[in-house]
Design a protein around this motif. Sequence first.
Motif, PDB file in Angstrom:
ATOM      1  N   VAL A  20       0.840  -1.204   0.000  1.00  0.00           N
ATOM      2  CA  VAL A  20       0.000   0.000   0.000  1.00  0.00           C
ATOM      3  C   VAL A  20       0.874   1.254   0.000  1.00  0.00           C
ATOM      4  O   VAL A  20       0.654   2.196  -0.774  1.00  0.00           O
ATOM      5  CB  VAL A  20      -0.944  -0.001   1.213  1.00  0.00           C
ATOM      6  N   TYR A  77       3.099   1.371  -3.507  1.00  0.00           N
ATOM      7  CA  TYR A  77       2.389   1.598  -4.759  1.00  0.00           C
ATOM      8  C   TYR A  77       1.457   2.805  -4.707  1.00  0.00           C
ATOM      9  O   TYR A  77       1.050   3.306  -5.749  1.00  0.00           O
ATOM     10  CB  TYR A  77       1.646   0.333  -5.185  1.00  0.00           C
ATOM     11  N   THR A  78       1.140   3.269  -3.514  1.00  0.00           N
ATOM     12  CA  THR A  78       0.459   4.558  -3.426  1.00  0.00           C
ATOM     13  C   THR A  78       1.386   5.658  -3.913  1.00  0.00           C
ATOM     14  O   THR A  78       0.973   6.582  -4.625  1.00  0.00           O
ATOM     15  CB  THR A  78       0.010   4.837  -1.983  1.00  0.00           C
ATOM     16  N   SER A  79       2.665   5.544  -3.549  1.00  0.00           N
ATOM     17  CA  SER A  79       3.657   6.515  -4.018  1.00  0.00           C
ATOM     18  C   SER A  79       3.829   6.422  -5.529  1.00  0.00           C
ATOM     19  O   SER A  79       3.879   7.447  -6.225  1.00  0.00           O
ATOM     20  CB  SER A  79       5.001   6.257  -3.324  1.00  0.00           C
ATOM     21  N   GLY A 122       0.757   7.888  -7.218  1.00  0.00           N
ATOM     22  CA  GLY A 122       0.773   9.352  -7.161  1.00  0.00           C
ATOM     23  C   GLY A 122       1.752   9.944  -8.146  1.00  0.00           C
ATOM     24  O   GLY A 122       1.453  10.945  -8.822  1.00  0.00           O
TER      25      GLY A 122
END
Length: 243
Positions: free
Chosen positions: A127, A130-132, A135
């Motif tokens: 999380v 891969y959120t980074s 974004g």
Amino acid sequence: MSQLDLAIVGIYMVATLAVGIYYGRKTDSFKDFAIGDRKIGTVALFATMFASVIGGSSILGLSGKVFQSGVVFAFIFFGRALGRMFIESPLIFRRMENCVKDSISPGDILGYFYGKPGKLILGLATVVMYTSYLGLGVHILGYLFEYFLGISFTQGALLGISLVVIYASFGGMRAVASTDALQFAALVIAIPLLAYWGLKTVGGYTPIFAAVPKDHLNLFPHGQDASTHFSMFAMYFFPMMSV
């Protein structure tokens, strides 16, 4: 951009959305959504991996680094290929053969070896990581659409992420694999054409080699210590050290 350029971009975006929705329309279970019910062909998997691994960062980013730094960067990055060949493939992936058959996610694979704590840790790490990445990708899309289409950054970011979310949400892995296959086809057609056009524009290979600075052909430019480059090579050689 000319009207033709805009038309090409528009057709490509519509085709990506249409292909993703079309091939993902029969998704009817979570297993099918996550791994395509293990019925994705070898050619499609190859195209998916090619388009994912050899994407814009490799074509533009790595080529740009070689252009700036010379062959020394190609030597350093070659460590990643050797690491995958001699470490990841024989020592890591082959050990997963037995557990992959009943797994539908990396968390299931890690849970096979380390139980629920390993599965939870991987989930949290995924999380965050891969959120980074997501974004960053949205940010890049916003700037690209702003530059090429003349729309605002916010509109470009929303347009790009909406395209991906729509087909990925409806079709899962089947949709992702089919759109990656389309991107693979675009890459193998567009890159040779661009290379041919570039060579023709500058007059062939001779002017290119004549314009290359001598330091760019040296593995240790500017008198730098060889240990620096070999340490960077080792960083790419060992898995996840360069992340």
